[in-house]
Design an enzyme around this catalytic site. Structure first.
Site, PDB file in Angstrom:
ATOM      1  N   ILE A  60       0.821  -1.213   0.000  1.00  0.00           N
ATOM      2  CA  ILE A  60       0.000   0.000   0.000  1.00  0.00           C
ATOM      3  C   ILE A  60       0.860   1.270   0.000  1.00  0.00           C
ATOM      4  O   ILE A  60       0.399   2.334  -0.407  1.00  0.00           O
ATOM      5  CB  ILE A  60      -0.972  -0.031   1.216  1.00  0.00           C
ATOM      6  CG1 ILE A  60      -2.182   0.840   0.966  1.00  0.00           C
ATOM      7  CG2 ILE A  60      -0.270   0.354   2.502  1.00  0.00           C
ATOM      8  CD1 ILE A  60      -3.313   0.604   1.962  1.00  0.00           C
ATOM      9  N   GLY A 117      12.708  -3.926  11.798  1.00  0.00           N
ATOM     10  CA  GLY A 117      11.756  -3.013  11.152  1.00  0.00           C
ATOM     11  C   GLY A 117      10.436  -3.668  10.779  1.00  0.00           C
ATOM     12  O   GLY A 117       9.708  -3.158   9.927  1.00  0.00           O
ATOM     13  N   GLN A 118      10.104  -4.792  11.431  1.00  0.00           N
ATOM     14  CA  GLN A 118       8.842  -5.466  11.109  1.00  0.00           C
ATOM     15  C   GLN A 118       7.677  -4.753  11.781  1.00  0.00           C
ATOM     16  O   GLN A 118       7.681  -4.564  13.003  1.00  0.00           O
ATOM     17  CB  GLN A 118       8.893  -6.936  11.570  1.00  0.00           C
ATOM     18  CG  GLN A 118       7.632  -7.713  11.215  1.00  0.00           C
ATOM     19  CD  GLN A 118       7.706  -9.180  11.622  1.00  0.00           C
ATOM     20  OE1 GLN A 118       8.657  -9.614  12.277  1.00  0.00           O
ATOM     21  NE2 GLN A 118       6.697  -9.937  11.235  1.00  0.00           N
ATOM     22  N   HIS A 156       6.131 -11.938   5.932  1.00  0.00           N
ATOM     23  CA  HIS A 156       5.949 -11.434   4.565  1.00  0.00           C
ATOM     24  C   HIS A 156       7.298 -11.166   3.923  1.00  0.00           C
ATOM     25  O   HIS A 156       8.253 -10.768   4.588  1.00  0.00           O
ATOM     26  CB  HIS A 156       5.077 -10.177   4.530  1.00  0.00           C
ATOM     27  CG  HIS A 156       5.498  -9.103   5.482  1.00  0.00           C
ATOM     28  ND1 HIS A 156       5.223  -9.151   6.835  1.00  0.00           N
ATOM     29  CD2 HIS A 156       6.177  -7.950   5.281  1.00  0.00           C
ATOM     30  CE1 HIS A 156       5.713  -8.071   7.410  1.00  0.00           C
ATOM     31  NE2 HIS A 156       6.308  -7.326   6.502  1.00  0.00           N
ATOM     32  N   HIS A 192       9.098  -8.917   1.123  1.00  0.00           N
ATOM     33  CA  HIS A 192       8.992  -7.743   0.255  1.00  0.00           C
ATOM     34  C   HIS A 192       9.729  -8.068  -1.048  1.00  0.00           C
ATOM     35  O   HIS A 192      10.920  -8.411  -1.025  1.00  0.00           O
ATOM     36  CB  HIS A 192       9.693  -6.534   0.882  1.00  0.00           C
ATOM     37  CG  HIS A 192       9.077  -6.039   2.161  1.00  0.00           C
ATOM     38  ND1 HIS A 192       8.239  -4.946   2.208  1.00  0.00           N
ATOM     39  CD2 HIS A 192       9.202  -6.466   3.446  1.00  0.00           C
ATOM     40  CE1 HIS A 192       7.871  -4.720   3.461  1.00  0.00           C
ATOM     41  NE2 HIS A 192       8.447  -5.626   4.238  1.00  0.00           N
TER      42      HIS A 192
HETATM   43  P1  AMP Z   1       7.123  -4.555   7.532  1.00  0.00           P
HETATM   44  O1  AMP Z   1       7.570  -3.182   7.981  1.00  0.00           O
HETATM   45  O2  AMP Z   1       8.253  -5.410   7.023  1.00  0.00           O
HETATM   46  O3  AMP Z   1       6.285  -5.244   8.587  1.00  0.00           O
HETATM   47  O4  AMP Z   1       6.220  -4.316   6.260  1.00  0.00           O
HETATM   48  C1  AMP Z   1       4.818  -4.187   6.333  1.00  0.00           C
HETATM   49  C2  AMP Z   1       4.378  -3.666   4.990  1.00  0.00           C
HETATM   50  O5  AMP Z   1       2.986  -3.827   4.895  1.00  0.00           O
HETATM   51  C3  AMP Z   1       4.683  -2.176   4.779  1.00  0.00           C
HETATM   52  O6  AMP Z   1       5.517  -2.019   3.633  1.00  0.00           O
HETATM   53  C4  AMP Z   1       3.290  -1.565   4.585  1.00  0.00           C
HETATM   54  O7  AMP Z   1       3.283  -0.514   3.645  1.00  0.00           O
HETATM   55  C5  AMP Z   1       2.481  -2.772   4.122  1.00  0.00           C
HETATM   56  N1  AMP Z   1       1.046  -2.695   4.367  1.00  0.00           N
HETATM   57  C6  AMP Z   1       0.427  -2.385   5.526  1.00  0.00           C
HETATM   58  N2  AMP Z   1      -0.912  -2.444   5.368  1.00  0.00           N
HETATM   59  C7  AMP Z   1      -1.144  -2.813   4.081  1.00  0.00           C
HETATM   60  C8  AMP Z   1      -2.323  -3.060   3.307  1.00  0.00           C
HETATM   61  N3  AMP Z   1      -3.539  -2.926   3.819  1.00  0.00           N
HETATM   62  N4  AMP Z   1      -2.169  -3.415   2.010  1.00  0.00           N
HETATM   63  C9  AMP Z   1      -0.939  -3.550   1.476  1.00  0.00           C
HETATM   64  N5  AMP Z   1       0.202  -3.353   2.153  1.00  0.00           N
HETATM   65  C10 AMP Z   1       0.103  -2.984   3.443  1.00  0.00           C
END
Ligand code: AMP
Length: 114
Positions: free
Chosen positions: A31, A93-94, A100, A102
Site C-alpha cells: 500500500i 523493522g517489522q 511477509h 517484500h
Molecule cells: P514490515 O515493515 O516489514 O512489517 O512491512 C509491512 C508492509 O505492509 C509495509 O511495507 C506496509 O506498507 C504494508 N502494508 C500495511 N498495510 C497494508 C495493506 N492494507 N495493504 C498492502 N500493504 C500494506
C-alpha cells in the site's frame, strides 16, 4: 498469534491488488510502495515472523521461494533483477506480525539498507 491486516486480506475482508494467489500463498502490491514495484508475498498460514518458522513449514517456505521468481518474472523484473527483503522483529523493522517477503524492483536499489 494476534489478528493482522494481512489475515483480513487473505480472507478478502479488506481490498488488495492481488498479483498471485494459490493454496499456500498470496501476493499483493504494498500500500506504500518503496520502489516502482513493491509486492508482498505472504503465506496463508499465519506465521508471525521468520523467528516463528518451524520445521513443519519447510515445504511452505520452499513453495514461497519457488513462487517469488515467478511473480518477479510476471511483473517484468527478471531481466534487471530485484530484491527480496524480510524484516524480523523490532530492530528488523517489522511492523505487521504476519511473515511477509517484500519483493522490490523497477529501479537500482541501494546497498546496504539503512
Ligand atoms: P514490515 O515493515 O516489514 O512489517 O512491512 C509491512 C508492509 O505492509 C509495509 O511495507 C506496509 O506498507 C504494508 N502494508 C500495511 N498495510 C497494508 C495493506 N492494507 N495493504 C498492502 N500493504 C500494506
Amino acid at each position: 498469534m494476534a489478528e493482522t491486516v494481512f489475515s483480513k486480506i487473505i480472507r478478502g475482508e479488506i481490498p488488495a491488488k492481488i498479483v498471485h494467489e494459490d493454496d499456500q500463498c498470496l501476493a499483493f502490491h504494498d500500500i506504500a510502495p518503496k520502489a516502482p514495484v513493491h509486492v508482498l508475498v505472504i503465506p496463508k498460514k499465519p506465521i508471525e515472523s521468520v523467528d516463528a518458522i518451524s520445521e513443519e513449514d519447510a515445504g511452505l517456505l520452499g513453495h514461497i521461494w519457488v513462487t517469488i521468481p515467478r511473480i518477479a518474472a510476471q511483473l517484468g523484473l527478471a531481466e534487471n533483477g530485484y530484491r527480496v527483503v524480510v524484516n524480523c522483529g523490532r530492530d528488523g523493522g517489522q511492523e505487521v506480525e504476519h511473515l511477509h517477503f517484500h519483493l522490490l524492483g523497477g529501479r537500482r536499489l541501494t546497498w546496504p539498507p539503512g
